[in-house]
Design a protein around this motif. Structure first.
Motif, PDB file in Angstrom:
ATOM      1  N   UNK A 170       2.003  -7.339  75.347  1.00 15.74           N
ATOM      2  CA  UNK A 170       2.897  -7.523  74.207  1.00 15.74           C
ATOM      3  C   UNK A 170       4.272  -6.914  74.327  1.00 15.74           C
ATOM      4  N   UNK A 171       4.596  -6.262  75.456  1.00 17.68           N
ATOM      5  CA  UNK A 171       5.909  -5.624  75.598  1.00 17.68           C
ATOM      6  C   UNK A 171       7.013  -6.671  75.620  1.00 17.68           C
ATOM      7  N   UNK A 172       8.130  -6.371  74.970  1.00 17.97           N
ATOM      8  CA  UNK A 172       9.257  -7.300  74.900  1.00 17.97           C
ATOM      9  C   UNK A 172      10.546  -6.575  75.283  1.00 17.97           C
ATOM     10  N   UNK A 173      11.475  -7.316  75.884  1.00 19.58           N
ATOM     11  CA  UNK A 173      12.769  -6.746  76.250  1.00 19.58           C
ATOM     12  C   UNK A 173      13.416  -6.111  75.025  1.00 19.58           C
ATOM     13  N   UNK A 174      13.935  -4.910  75.188  1.00 22.12           N
ATOM     14  CA  UNK A 174      14.522  -4.160  74.088  1.00 22.12           C
ATOM     15  C   UNK A 174      13.601  -3.117  73.504  1.00 22.12           C
ATOM     16  N   UNK A 175      12.286  -3.219  73.759  1.00 20.87           N
ATOM     17  CA  UNK A 175      11.348  -2.220  73.257  1.00 20.87           C
ATOM     18  C   UNK A 175      11.627  -0.855  73.880  1.00 20.87           C
ATOM     19  N   UNK A 176      11.325   0.199  73.134  1.00 21.93           N
ATOM     20  CA  UNK A 176      11.318   1.556  73.681  1.00 21.93           C
ATOM     21  C   UNK A 176      10.058   1.745  74.530  1.00 21.93           C
ATOM     22  N   UNK A 177      10.150   2.635  75.507  1.00 23.51           N
ATOM     23  CA  UNK A 177       8.993   3.016  76.320  1.00 23.51           C
ATOM     24  C   UNK A 177       8.662   4.475  76.009  1.00 23.51           C
ATOM     25  N   UNK A 178       7.449   4.704  75.542  1.00 28.51           N
ATOM     26  CA  UNK A 178       6.994   6.029  75.119  1.00 28.51           C
ATOM     27  C   UNK A 178       5.816   6.500  75.972  1.00 28.51           C
ATOM     28  N   UNK A 179       5.661   7.818  76.059  1.00 26.30           N
ATOM     29  CA  UNK A 179       4.502   8.423  76.724  1.00 26.30           C
ATOM     30  C   UNK A 179       4.005   9.565  75.851  1.00 26.30           C
ATOM     31  N   UNK A 180       2.695   9.689  75.730  1.00 26.48           N
ATOM     32  CA  UNK A 180       2.114  10.773  74.941  1.00 26.48           C
ATOM     33  C   UNK A 180       1.910  12.023  75.791  1.00 26.48           C
ATOM     34  N   UNK A 181       1.897  13.165  75.129  1.00 30.41           N
ATOM     35  CA  UNK A 181       1.492  14.408  75.766  1.00 30.41           C
ATOM     36  C   UNK A 181       2.304  14.800  76.982  1.00 30.41           C
ATOM     37  N   UNK A 182       1.608  15.299  77.993  1.00 28.35           N
ATOM     38  CA  UNK A 182       2.241  15.746  79.230  1.00 28.35           C
ATOM     39  C   UNK A 182       1.667  14.965  80.406  1.00 28.35           C
ATOM     40  N   UNK A 183       2.478  14.777  81.425  1.00 29.97           N
ATOM     41  CA  UNK A 183       2.109  13.967  82.581  1.00 29.97           C
ATOM     42  C   UNK A 183       2.564  14.667  83.861  1.00 29.97           C
ATOM     43  N   UNK A 184       1.741  14.623  84.886  1.00 32.90           N
ATOM     44  CA  UNK A 184       2.101  15.158  86.193  1.00 32.90           C
ATOM     45  C   UNK A 184       1.436  16.466  86.541  1.00 32.90           C
ATOM     46  N   UNK A 185       0.939  17.194  85.541  1.00 26.76           N
ATOM     47  CA  UNK A 185       0.341  18.503  85.796  1.00 26.76           C
ATOM     48  C   UNK A 185      -0.969  18.399  86.582  1.00 26.76           C
ATOM     49  N   UNK A 186      -1.757  17.362  86.299  1.00 23.22           N
ATOM     50  CA  UNK A 186      -3.006  17.173  87.031  1.00 23.22           C
ATOM     51  C   UNK A 186      -2.745  16.984  88.523  1.00 23.22           C
ATOM     52  N   UNK A 187      -1.671  16.255  88.851  1.00 24.48           N
ATOM     53  CA  UNK A 187      -1.352  16.035  90.261  1.00 24.48           C
ATOM     54  C   UNK A 187      -0.922  17.340  90.939  1.00 24.48           C
ATOM     55  N   UNK A 188      -0.230  18.216  90.209  1.00 25.72           N
ATOM     56  CA  UNK A 188       0.104  19.522  90.768  1.00 25.72           C
ATOM     57  C   UNK A 188      -1.162  20.260  91.192  1.00 25.72           C
ATOM     58  N   UNK A 189      -2.179  20.257  90.328  1.00 28.05           N
ATOM     59  CA  UNK A 189      -3.433  20.936  90.652  1.00 28.05           C
ATOM     60  C   UNK A 189      -4.083  20.312  91.877  1.00 28.05           C
ATOM     61  N   UNK A 190      -4.072  18.986  91.951  1.00 29.21           N
ATOM     62  CA  UNK A 190      -4.685  18.305  93.097  1.00 29.21           C
ATOM     63  C   UNK A 190      -3.988  18.697  94.391  1.00 29.21           C
ATOM     64  N   UNK A 191      -2.671  18.791  94.359  1.00 24.62           N
ATOM     65  CA  UNK A 191      -1.945  19.156  95.577  1.00 24.62           C
ATOM     66  C   UNK A 191      -2.225  20.604  95.985  1.00 24.62           C
ATOM     67  N   UNK A 192      -2.473  21.487  95.016  1.00 21.55           N
ATOM     68  CA  UNK A 192      -2.885  22.848  95.353  1.00 21.55           C
ATOM     69  C   UNK A 192      -4.236  22.817  96.051  1.00 21.55           C
ATOM     70  N   UNK A 193      -5.170  22.033  95.512  1.00 22.94           N
ATOM     71  CA  UNK A 193      -6.483  21.913  96.156  1.00 22.94           C
ATOM     72  C   UNK A 193      -6.353  21.344  97.572  1.00 22.94           C
ATOM     73  N   UNK A 194      -5.418  20.427  97.761  1.00 24.64           N
ATOM     74  CA  UNK A 194      -5.211  19.827  99.082  1.00 24.64           C
ATOM     75  C   UNK A 194      -4.493  20.762 100.045  1.00 24.64           C
ATOM     76  N   UNK A 195      -3.903  21.819  99.514  1.00 26.20           N
ATOM     77  CA  UNK A 195      -3.197  22.769 100.356  1.00 26.20           C
ATOM     78  C   UNK A 195      -1.759  22.407 100.640  1.00 26.20           C
TER      79      UNK A 195
END
Length: 325
Positions: A147-172
């Motif tokens: 249903x997205x249409x040109x001109x719509x705003x793009x929103x994100x809830x909460x926080x994003x990217x922190x889980x990947x930081x943890x994964x990279x720590x586990x990966x070393x």
């Protein structure tokens, strides 16, 4: 302990624990659901494999939580109210020290969202968890990807990217201060599905998806099904990283942006809405007690353009997770 003893001990609930919408739970060949008359069923499944979706060292209680959370997140992205779920569980052994906290984490989240465990299966094998969740949504009110249409705003809830930081720590590949790592690890291992927000966005959002494989990758599904493109402001997107301040000295800004745009395992909602509905969007976030960030807009031109503060496109590629990529 046999298979049926295992089920009775850890997963069978009293009838009073069943949520509304369940006529018959565990104990027969099939469960019987009784959705509210006139409502549509929303159904989703997710499979989690040890070594692929979670580490063998994860706290079983957190794993039980996450196993259901990733499914509830799909219902949230559809704007559906949870009803019930089934659990298929492959176990190397019937380890009570593992099963007790796993069931506790799983059922605590189920109770928090009124979602009853109504059946499933158990077998011996490499550790794998498959959940199918059922919800309900009024006809014509489900949030879709198309249903997205040109001109719509793009929103994100909460926080994003922190889980990947943890994964990279586990990966070393990264090191974080202890405080930052523990916070990131919690985001990776115990995400919070935005169920209330999804329902609050019915009639407001034009399209939605949950962020499981990475913001850009998942947003791409919306753009393709809607036949549009998007422009994302990099500085606004970086603001989604809750640990940006704690990780500032340890993680270069380009890697922070990679984690936000292509990290995955966030289980937040990315959604679109007309600019005229901004007040309604913010009210929905406030009602659900979830912070919302507007990071860009939908454009007619296909593809995604990530731009800097001057509006210039970043000459970088961001690759989200793909099981077969």
């Amino acid at each position: 302990m046999g298979e049926f003893d295992l089920i009775d001990r850890y997963f069978r609930r009293p009838a009073a624990a069943a949520a509304g919408g369940v006529a018959l739970g565990i104990g027969d060949d099939c469960a019987l659901l009784a959705p509210t008359p006139g409502m549509q069923l929303a159904v989703s499944s997710d499979l989690l494999l040890e070594g692929r979706h979670f580490l063998s060292t994860v706290d079983p209680a957190r794993l039980g939580h996450k196993a259901l959370a990733v499914n509830l997140s799909d219902l949230a992205a559809c704007g559906a109210r949870p009803l019930a779920f089934t659990l298929a569980l492959a176990l190397p052994a019937a380890d009570e020290d593992w099963l007790a906290p796993f069931a506790r984490g799983l059922l605590a989240l189920a109770d928090a969202h009124g979602c009853a465990l109504v059946g499933g299966d158990t077998t011996r094998g490499p550790l794998a968890i498959c959940i199918t969740v059922f919800g309900e949504v009024p006809p014509g009110q489900a949030l879709l990807r198309s249903g997205a249409r040109a001109g719509d705003d793009l929103w994100v809830s909460g926080t994003v990217g922190d889980a990947r930081l943890a994964l990279e720590v586990f990966r070393g590949t990264l090191r974080l201060p202890a405080e930052a790592f523990e916070a990131a690890r919690l985001r990776l291992e115990q995400p919070q599905p935005r169920v209330a927000l999804g329902q609050a966005l019915r009639g407001i959002a034009s399209a939605a998806i949950d962020i499981s494989d990475g913001l850009l990758g998942d947003l791409g599904h919306v753009l393709r099904q809607s036949g549009v493109g998007a422009r994302i402001e990099a500085d606004r997107a970086l603001g989604l990283l809750a640990l940006r301040r704690l990780a500032a000295d340890a993680v270069p800004a380009p890697i922070q942006l990679d984690c936000v745009l292509a990290g995955g395992d966030d289980y937040e909602l990315a959604f679109t809405a007309p600019p005229a509905r901004r007040d309604a969007v913010l009210a929905a976030g406030a009602a659900a007690q979830v912070a919302l960030t507007r990071i860009g807009c939908i454009e007619a031109q296909p593809g995604v353009r990530v731009v800097d503060a001057s509006g210039a496109a970043l000459a970088r590629a961001f690759a989200s997770f793909d099981h077969f990529g």
